[in-house]
Scaffold this motif. Sequence first.
Motif, mmCIF file in Angstrom:
data_model
loop_
_atom_site.group_PDB
_atom_site.id
_atom_site.type_symbol
_atom_site.label_atom_id
_atom_site.label_comp_id
_atom_site.label_asym_id
_atom_site.label_seq_id
_atom_site.Cartn_x
_atom_site.Cartn_y
_atom_site.Cartn_z
ATOM 1 N N TYR A 173 -14.175 4.226 1.770
ATOM 2 C CA TYR A 173 -13.174 3.229 1.417
ATOM 3 C C TYR A 173 -12.025 3.884 0.672
ATOM 4 C CZ TYR A 173 -16.792 -0.184 2.434
ATOM 5 O OH TYR A 173 -17.744 -0.919 3.055
ATOM 6 N N ASP A 174 -10.847 3.345 0.899
ATOM 7 C CA ASP A 174 -9.688 3.742 0.107
ATOM 8 C C ASP A 174 -9.241 2.541 -0.720
ATOM 9 O OD1 ASP A 174 -9.654 6.269 1.105
ATOM 10 O OD2 ASP A 174 -7.928 5.976 2.416
ATOM 11 N N PRO A 175 -8.777 2.785 -1.955
ATOM 12 C CA PRO A 175 -8.235 1.674 -2.742
ATOM 13 C C PRO A 175 -7.005 1.082 -2.060
ATOM 14 C CG PRO A 175 -7.892 3.781 -3.873
ATOM 15 C CD PRO A 175 -8.765 4.062 -2.686
ATOM 16 N N CYS A 176 -6.879 -0.233 -2.147
ATOM 17 C CA CYS A 176 -5.775 -0.916 -1.479
ATOM 18 C C CYS A 176 -4.893 -1.615 -2.525
ATOM 19 C CB CYS A 176 -6.341 -1.874 -0.452
ATOM 20 S SG CYS A 176 -5.153 -2.397 0.804
ATOM 21 N N SER B 47 0.431 5.390 -0.298
ATOM 22 C CA SER B 47 -0.412 6.583 -0.428
ATOM 23 C C SER B 47 0.260 7.637 -1.306
ATOM 24 C CB SER B 47 -0.714 7.174 0.951
ATOM 25 O OG SER B 47 0.483 7.599 1.564
ATOM 26 N N VAL C 192 -8.760 -5.109 -2.239
ATOM 27 C CA VAL C 192 -8.906 -4.032 -3.228
ATOM 28 C C VAL C 192 -9.375 -2.733 -2.575
ATOM 29 C CG1 VAL C 192 -9.230 -5.471 -5.278
ATOM 30 C CG2 VAL C 192 -11.216 -4.872 -3.866
ATOM 31 N N LEU C 193 -10.053 -2.843 -1.451
ATOM 32 C CA LEU C 193 -10.523 -1.659 -0.730
ATOM 33 C C LEU C 193 -10.190 -1.821 0.736
ATOM 34 C CD1 LEU C 193 -14.107 -1.202 -2.244
ATOM 35 C CD2 LEU C 193 -12.132 0.267 -2.663
ATOM 36 N N PHE D 247 0.847 -1.192 0.000
ATOM 37 C CA PHE D 247 0.000 0.000 0.000
ATOM 38 C C PHE D 247 0.883 1.242 0.000
ATOM 39 C CE2 PHE D 247 -2.166 3.507 1.975
ATOM 40 C CZ PHE D 247 -3.412 3.468 1.390
ATOM 41 N N GLY E 26 -4.727 -4.423 -3.864
ATOM 42 C CA GLY E 26 -5.334 -5.260 -4.902
ATOM 43 C C GLY E 26 -5.579 -4.522 -6.213
ATOM 44 N N VAL E 27 -5.844 -3.222 -6.148
ATOM 45 C CA VAL E 27 -6.072 -2.482 -7.393
ATOM 46 C C VAL E 27 -4.752 -2.272 -8.141
ATOM 47 C CG1 VAL E 27 -8.056 -1.305 -6.343
ATOM 48 C CG2 VAL E 27 -5.885 -0.097 -6.545
#
Lengths: 260, 260
Positions: B155-158, B120, B147-148, B118, B160-161
């Motif tokens: 939610y924030d994308p995690c 940011s 993914v989230l 992850f 998995g995306v």
Amino acid sequence: MRGIISDLDGVAYRDDHPILASVQAFQAWHQQGVPYAFVTNNSTKSAAQFAAKLSGMGIPATAAQVFNTISAVTFLLQQRWPRGTPVFATGEQPLLEALELSGFRLTETNAEVVVLGFDSRLTYAKLRTAIRAALAGATVVATNPDVLTPVHDGYDPCVGVLTAAVTAAVPTAVPIVVGKPDPFMIKQALGHLGTSKQETVMIGDQIKTDIVAGQAAGLRAVLLASDVPFNAVTGVVPDLVIASLLDLVASPAEETGAFR
Amino acid sequence: MRGIISDLDGVAYRDDHPILASVQAFQAWHQQGVPYAFVTNNSTKSAAQFAAKLSGMGIPATAAQVFNTISAVTFLLQQRWPRGTPVFATGEQPLLEALELSGFRLTETNAEVVVLGFDSRLTYAKLRTAIRAALAGATVVATNPDVLTPVHDGYDPCVGVLTAAVTAAVPTAVPIVVGKPDPFMIKQALGHLGTSKQETVMIGDQIKTDIVAGQAAGLRAVLLASDVPFNAVTGVVPDLVIASLLDLVASPAEETGAFR
């Protein structure tokens, strides 16, 4: 063969390097009066900027001859959403400006449409904004499906990877993908040329975008083999495969042997 | 029930907000001498930082009780690649530091392993570096499949995306995904507790990661229902569903009624 619709990257040039045989072919068509136009999934430049790039490489071109995903996206949005609709977009400046000029309101909150365009300044924050909007029900529109774009020193990730990221997080989002293989831009270019489908060819270096789009528009589709893999699609066969655009240029007194 | 292994986000707290009943439950277990440990797919903090966060919320915890994907990733890499192997990693500072401390060389060129954590501060350039390394044959390792990730305002994308983006561009890359549902961290935590599989439970709020991982490690798996969707996986059934961690706390004189 009376009209030519051509892909740009991989056919006219690769990244910022002109393909010499292609430059010569377009110069010949220009002199012979064979009308041509360009279609590209690239949304990072305006039609005028693409025409300037082509002219700088020796390929006679005007903005009117270039059809790209910027105008295709704004056309789609104007068809389906009213003026003032809040839109969140990733993309380079020409796409963002075109969306604003088309009457849409660019925003990071409460967007009803998410436009995914190629964005060399993509950040985690932009990805989050797009995904949160999609989670909240915004329609996702991608300029093109390409996952990689060839550049002089290899490949760069393209819009398709961004679409994959968003749909991984939000499987219910089914993006509308505007560029090739959708035949929309080919049909626009054909309208500009004023030639018939039967006497016009689509030239590209990618089967899954250029050849599929050209044939979907009813044109004969020519694959220019290049050093970029052409990404086969089972069952899709180009009408002709060539090694150089010069193979399509007729001598002054005769039609080309490739297509009669 | 003699031992407890618990997920963090969604069970102990949500984002930076403690879940009150959970705080009370862990305090009761601490007083009763029921051993517990934590497993999390989150790679943004070190074990010591997670322990400090828990302590600050009133949950007694030490770094030794926390198992996260930072140590799981470095363990995997040390098992499979020699010291000095060039690694490109996305991630927050604790992951990057742990990789360097584990003997790997962080680089943007010629990486043999791409670690996706992850991040940011993800940028287009980082995405391109990861994808180009994968195109060149680097092994892709992802800290976790989520993914989230739930945060206080949505939610924030995690990670998995990011994995989805890389595999969209490089379908031949088959990422190794380190965190839950892989049971590795659960087994580490069980080893720390020293309790048997039969008398230890795994608690989580997500079926596809926590429940799958707990059952894969041979434990009974308890789903804590929360306001975050638990993402059903067909055929995977928790051994117990609870609305509050306090439902698992036995009165001082008796075992809990839920598990005997």
